[in-house]
Design an enzyme around this catalytic site. Sequence first.
Site, PDB file in Angstrom:
ATOM      1  N   ARG A  42       2.462   3.491  -2.673  1.00 24.55           N
ATOM      2  CA  ARG A  42       2.670   3.617  -4.052  1.00 24.55           C
ATOM      3  C   ARG A  42       1.134   3.733  -4.694  1.00 24.55           C
ATOM      4  O   ARG A  42       0.791   4.633  -5.466  1.00 24.55           O
ATOM      5  CB  ARG A  42       3.290   2.530  -4.712  1.00 24.55           C
ATOM      6  CG  ARG A  42       4.927   2.423  -4.424  1.00 24.55           C
ATOM      7  CD  ARG A  42       5.417   1.089  -4.959  1.00 24.55           C
ATOM      8  NE  ARG A  42       5.169   0.018  -3.770  1.00 24.55           N
ATOM      9  CZ  ARG A  42       5.613  -1.130  -3.959  1.00 24.55           C
ATOM     10  NH1 ARG A  42       6.519  -1.402  -4.978  1.00 24.55           N
ATOM     11  NH2 ARG A  42       5.368  -2.004  -3.103  1.00 24.55           N
ATOM     12  N   ASP A  64       9.464  -0.202  -3.669  1.00 32.55           N
ATOM     13  CA  ASP A  64       8.611   0.291  -2.575  1.00 32.55           C
ATOM     14  C   ASP A  64       9.422   1.301  -1.710  1.00 32.55           C
ATOM     15  O   ASP A  64      10.681   1.030  -1.350  1.00 32.55           O
ATOM     16  CB  ASP A  64       8.559  -0.955  -1.736  1.00 32.55           C
ATOM     17  CG  ASP A  64       7.470  -0.692  -0.551  1.00 32.55           C
ATOM     18  OD1 ASP A  64       7.060   0.753  -0.267  1.00 32.55           O
ATOM     19  OD2 ASP A  64       6.871  -1.557   0.048  1.00 32.55           O
ATOM     20  N   CYS A  89      -0.614  -2.016  -5.073  1.00 31.09           N
ATOM     21  CA  CYS A  89       0.697  -2.376  -4.394  1.00 31.09           C
ATOM     22  C   CYS A  89       0.654  -3.224  -3.394  1.00 31.09           C
ATOM     23  O   CYS A  89      -0.301  -4.242  -3.256  1.00 31.09           O
ATOM     24  CB  CYS A  89       1.449  -0.964  -4.078  1.00 31.09           C
ATOM     25  SG  CYS A  89       0.612  -0.238  -2.463  1.00 31.09           S
TER      26      CYS A  89
END
Length: 165
Positions: free
Chosen positions: A15, A132, A9
Amino acid sequence: MTYRITVVCTGNICRSPMAEWVLRERFEAAGLGDRVAVDSAGTTAWEEGNPVDPRTIAAMHRHGHTGDYAQHRARVFDKRWFADRDLVLAADHGHYTVLRRLAGVPEAKDRIRMIRSFDPAGLKGDALAIDDPWYGDDSDFDRTYAEITGAADGIVDHVRGQLEA
């Protein structure tokens, strides 16, 4: 042979560590934990060396996970890792683009996939991106968790097929 996966990520604090931990548990449950190694990284150095976002840990706990996540430290994906990674999983389209640029050669590019491309819902386009959660609240982290877990069994099935091939 160990099948190696890196989840990527932006900063490696939300994540990608969440997906790393979920996938490790799924591979263990599938009896593949000794044959598959999962780690994570970011595309930027913004968070390098920092611990995981506490909201990521809170989401894991809310969903029944009890792992010790405090040891995680953010790191940046190194293009040399393509030499020994079998699968590189991108959280969103920006990560996918950066990884493909870093990969350079077609063989490495072929190992890059979007996490949600393994979701059995057959997602396409923008739906493949895991947004996000950093800018949001607990519900955003729970959505991220749901998107990761929605694809996790598909990833396990894919890797099982690769190991049996």
